[in-house]
Design an enzyme around this catalytic site. Structure first.
Site, short mmCIF file in Angstrom:
data_model
loop_
_atom_site.label_atom_id
_atom_site.label_comp_id
_atom_site.label_asym_id
_atom_site.label_seq_id
_atom_site.Cartn_x
_atom_site.Cartn_y
_atom_site.Cartn_z
N CYS A 129 10.98 48.19 -10.62
CA CYS A 129 10.68 49.46 -11.29
C CYS A 129 11.15 50.67 -10.48
CB CYS A 129 9.19 49.56 -11.60
SG CYS A 129 8.18 49.73 -10.12
N TYR A 165 -6.97 1.79 6.17
CA TYR A 165 -6.11 0.64 5.87
C TYR A 165 -6.18 -0.48 6.90
CZ TYR A 165 -2.98 3.53 8.76
OH TYR A 165 -2.45 4.31 9.75
N CYS A 207 10.58 49.15 -5.11
CA CYS A 207 10.42 47.93 -5.89
C CYS A 207 11.74 47.63 -6.64
CB CYS A 207 9.28 48.10 -6.89
SG CYS A 207 9.19 46.76 -8.09
N CYS A 257 4.26 46.35 -4.73
CA CYS A 257 4.52 47.42 -5.68
C CYS A 257 3.17 47.73 -6.32
CB CYS A 257 5.52 46.94 -6.73
SG CYS A 257 5.60 48.05 -8.14
N CYS A 305 4.55 48.21 -13.72
CA CYS A 305 5.82 47.59 -13.28
C CYS A 305 6.12 46.37 -14.16
CB CYS A 305 5.70 47.17 -11.82
SG CYS A 305 7.10 46.16 -11.28
N GLU A 344 0.86 -1.19 0.00
CA GLU A 344 0.00 0.00 0.00
C GLU A 344 0.89 1.23 0.00
OE1 GLU A 344 -2.37 -0.20 3.58
OE2 GLU A 344 -2.89 -2.26 3.12
N ASP A 356 1.40 10.19 3.88
CA ASP A 356 2.11 11.01 4.86
C ASP A 356 1.13 11.92 5.60
OD1 ASP A 356 4.22 11.83 6.29
OD2 ASP A 356 5.19 12.99 4.70
N LYS A 358 10.80 3.42 3.00
CA LYS A 358 10.69 4.88 2.93
C LYS A 358 11.44 5.42 1.72
CE LYS A 358 10.00 7.23 6.39
NZ LYS A 358 9.13 7.89 7.33
S1 IVH Z 1 -0.32 0.21 8.68
C1 IVH Z 1 0.51 -2.10 12.37
N1 IVH Z 1 -0.71 1.31 6.34
O1 IVH Z 1 2.61 5.06 8.80
C2 IVH Z 1 0.31 -1.35 11.09
N2 IVH Z 1 0.26 2.64 8.06
O2 IVH Z 1 5.20 4.74 10.09
C3 IVH Z 1 0.38 0.10 11.29
N3 IVH Z 1 0.70 4.95 7.41
O3 IVH Z 1 1.46 4.90 12.12
C4 IVH Z 1 0.04 0.96 10.21
N4 IVH Z 1 -0.05 4.79 5.35
O4 IVH Z 1 0.28 6.50 10.48
C5 IVH Z 1 -0.26 1.49 7.59
N5 IVH Z 1 -1.13 2.19 4.24
C6 IVH Z 1 -0.69 2.35 5.48
C7 IVH Z 1 -0.19 3.58 5.92
C8 IVH Z 1 0.28 3.68 7.24
C9 IVH Z 1 0.47 5.59 6.26
C10 IVH Z 1 1.31 5.53 8.61
C11 IVH Z 1 0.59 5.25 9.91
C12 IVH Z 1 1.59 4.56 10.76
C13 IVH Z 1 2.87 5.05 10.18
C14 IVH Z 1 4.01 4.18 10.53
#
Ligand code: IVH
Length: 731
Positions: A461, A273, A458, A476, A481, A116, A120, A361
């Site tokens: 100008c 999720y 400015c 300005c 300008c 998945e 963020d 990551k």
């Molecule tokens: S699963 C035990 N799925 O990432 C499983 N987390 O760094 C826990 N996050 O605390 C989370 N997208 O806030 C899961 N598709 C996803 C996610 C996800 C973002 C975040 C979540 C978690 C953090 C961990």
């Protein structure tokens, strides 16, 4: 104690203090100072030392708890099952190592994974009792979070009620694996392609009832789409407020607000999720849980995929690493989960993270670099923006050498001086920003560093700049300008506006500069947008500009000609009216049949349109009140530029007339919408809101503590709606 142990202890102490400090900045203040990568390096170093010297582990070491803390001002709530974090990996090799450990752990050659996108944002848990949303809780420290029910109720995509049909669906789907078709192996998060590819279209012969639990818990990630983030920061910059460094900070800052009305305005969204029925995983596989969520009306990211091997996982990570910029929201990696719940149970979890899932990551989008100087740019409405000139640094695929500092208030707030080391972030599809000064890099000889002073004139100008009362920005105000004209043309020609591809920065520079011909200075060829449409009559003069060939001139003239037929909203965006971005331009084009209608609309008429606030309405009226702008429109019209909405577009604030002819009465306090908002939404869909219930009333929208109007409605047998049903009606 040995000398070696003493130095180790000193290092441990320092590491722990540093991590605690950064935890506070991240979790408590939503204001991190270092990148996730740098944070993980600290944590990994700490873990490594502790693993080698377990006798040095202290109960308060950051490794001993799930980090994060509830914010003040909310009621705390203990999670029924802890909300764990994830271990991070930063390379494909680490990921493959993790896969080996998993396969060894369960004693299998092959393990199926679900991949998945790692959104963020911040994780939340939504609890449903008797299928009604009763509670929303932040992750907090993983054990105890904040009750943010009112705030999560503002998330439109989160159902307030789970549909009955969710418990009448095929459960034992035979085949989980999507076909390995390339290149769209991993689905499309906009279209839901992966679902169609999964080969699991509900088959009525498999219909069986799922026992309804007392409590359903849905977990997911709350996030801010990039567009909402940009708008929030734009408004904050105008008000002189501290800017959010990225959409994640903005989302978590928003979730901490006690005023849910402001939360609603910020337009948070959610991808779900995880699923628990009475504290337990209800399905044999994670994939099935995701499918149930989709069928039950929850928003699940469509980019999910089932992978048979780690090679497929790696490919998924690479594919989305390349496509992440086109998503419209920020992801910081990929989450890989063992699909089968029985195997998850076998692998178990540590106190902090499951062993059956891991995060891969993507490289950080933050970097530290030196601020070499600050220059000042003049924008299309004359705003003076200080720009950080940086020692070039490689960041998320490009070399960054400039970043926005927004205004002098922001510079003061950051306390940044020329010569400082700064943390730069590229996020939310906006130009890189200076997030903060890296204080630890200061030498103690700060007096040698220079303060920035906003120029009084400015820089383009030379006219004096002004600051309107109540505004933060210096502007300005000289209408001629050259910097303003150039910036305006750049937006006019840009892709989301009139899409005149060949009209780039250097050509704009040439077209808007005085021309020296035979010792004579002639005025520029282009002084406003309308002049572009007269260039074809002045082809020879155009050709006489430096470095101009007949082919490129004719090409550009063709493009300019073609742009006359563009959709109305493109022109509206291109005009550069303050606060009218792409989205607002589309809303306006959907509500006004022509520029004449828009030009003559009053402020109250404009702000009665749902999603057009009073500030935007005032800016539109102000723009059209300027005679120069009216002249410009007249000249564009004369040149044959399309100033009308496509046929079929509604005229006069009638975007969607679903509720045409229907009369509504509002009574009681609605859970998330204010009365004004509800009224506006009904009216912009063509309905009418009246104050008393009569036989003509079609619907009464009932909230908490509804009074006599409810009794009257019942007496007359009028259909009652709650907020949720009203929203469904409007959707
Ligand atoms: S699963 C035990 N799925 O990432 C499983 N987390 O760094 C826990 N996050 O605390 C989370 N997208 O806030 C899961 N598709 C996803 C996610 C996800 C973002 C975040 C979540 C978690 C953090 C961990």
């Amino acid at each position: 104690m040995t000398k070696k142990n003493q130095t180790l202890e000193a290092e441990l102490k320092q590491l722990r203090e540093e991590i605690r400090y950064h935890d506070e900045r991240y979790y408590l203040h939503s204001d991190p100072e270092i990148s996730d990568f740098e944070y993980d390096q600290l944590m990994n170093r700490l873990k490594a030392i502790e693993a080698e010297h377990p006798q040095l582990i202290t109960p308060d070491s950051p490794t001993q708890r799930v980090s994060g803390r509830p914010a003040e001002g909310f009621v705390e709530y203990r999670h029924r099952r802890p909300m764990l974090s994830l271990d991070n990996t930063y390379s494909m090799d680490d990921l493959r190592e993790w896969d080996k450990r998993v396969r060894k752990g369960v004693g299998l050659e092959q393990v199926e994974y679900v991949t998945e996108l790692k959104i963020d944002g911040l994780s939340i848990s939504a609890i449903y009792e008797k299928n009604r949303l009763t509670r929303g809780v932040t992750r907090g420290d993983g054990v105890v979070g904040d009750d943010v029910t009112q705030n999560i109720r503002t998330i439109r995509s989160l159902p307030l009620r789970i549909r009955e049909e969710a418990f009448q669906q095929p459960t034992g789907t035979k085949k989980e694996k999507p076909p390995l078709a390339q290149p769209s192996l991993f689905g499309n998060p906009e279209t839901g392609e992966s679902l169609k590819k999964s080969g699991k279209t509900p088959d009525p012969s498999h219909q069986s009832a799922i026992p309804e639990p007392d409590e359903i818990e849905v977990r997911g990630e709350v996030y801010l789409p990039n567009e909402s983030f940009r708008k929030i920061n734009e408004a904050r910059a105008e008000q002189g407020l501290q800017l959010f460094a990225n959409p994640r900070n903005a989302a978590s800052g928003t979730m901490k607000l006690l005023d849910s009305k402001t939360v609603a305005e910020r337009q948070l969204d959610l991808f779900c999720y995880d699923l628990l029925f009475d504290g337990r995983k209800p399905f044999a596989s994670h994939w099935q849980a995701l499918e149930w969520l989709v069928n039950a009306g929850f928003r699940v990211n469509d980019a999910r995929a089932l992978c048979d091997s780690i090679d497929e996982v790696v490919q998924y990570c690479e594919t989305w690493g390349e496509k992440r910029d086109a998503l419209g929201y920020e992801i910081d990696g990929v989450v890989v989960k063992v699909n089968k719940v029985a195997l998850q149970d076998e692998l178990g979890s540590t106190s902090k993270a499951p062993r059956w899932a891991v995060a891969y990551k993507y490289p950080a989008r933050q970097a530290t670099t030196k601020l070499l100087g600050i220059t000042v740019q003049v924008g299309r409405i004359g705003t003076l923006t200080p720009v950080a000139e940086l020692e070039p640094v490689f960041l998320a695929g490009t070399t960054v050498s400039r970043a926005s500092l927004h205004n002098d208030e922001q510079i003061k707030r950051l306390g940044v001086k020329i010569g400082d080391y700064v943390l730069v972030e590229k996020s939310g599809e906006i130009i890189p920003q200076v997030v903060k000064v890296v204080e630890s890099k200061r030498t103690g000889r700060e007096r040698e560093l220079q303060d920035f002073v906003m120029p009084k004139d400015c820089p383009a100008c030379g006219e004096p700049v002004v600051r309107q009362p109540g505004e933060v920005a210096w502007r300005c105000v000289n209408a001629t300008c050259p910097a303003k004209i150039k910036a305006g043309l750049k937006q006019f020609a840009s892709r989301p506006a009139m899409r005149i591809e060949g009209l780039g920065e250097s050509l704009i520079e040439q077209l808007t500069s005085n021309r020296l011909i035979d010792g004579q200075t002639l005025p520029p060829l282009v002084r406003d947008f309308a002049d572009l449409y007269h260039l074809s009559e002045r082809r020879d003069e155009f050709l006489a500009l430096e470095r101009m060939g007949a082919k490129s001139v004719d090409n550009l003239l063709e493009q300019i000609e073609a742009s006359k037929q563009n959709d109305f909203h493109r022109l509206l965006f291109g005009l550069g009216i303050r606060h009218v971005g792409e989205r607002t331009a589309k809303i306006l084009a959907g509500n006004f049949a022509s520029i004449d209608e828009l030009m003559n609309a009053s402020q109250s008429q404009l702000s009665s349109i749902f999603e057009i606030g009073s500030v935007v309405a005032a800016a539109i009226v102000e723009w059209f009140n300027e005679s120069r702008n009216r002249d410009l429109i007249a000249r564009l019209k004369e040149a044959g530029v399309n100033l009308k909405a496509a046929t079929g577009a509604k005229s006069g604030a009638a975007a969607s007339r679903k509720l045409e002819g229907k009369q509504f009465v509002l009574t009681g306090k609605l859970p998330t919408l204010s009365r004004d908002e509800a009224r506006q939404m009904i009216e912009s869909a063509g309905g009418r809101v009246t104050s008393s219930v009569t036989k003509k009333t079609n619907f009464v929208v009932v909230g908490e503590e509804a009074g006599s109007k409810l009794d009257k409605a019942k007496e007359l047998g009028i259909t009652l709606l709650d907020e949720e049903s009203l929203l469904e009606m409007l959707a």
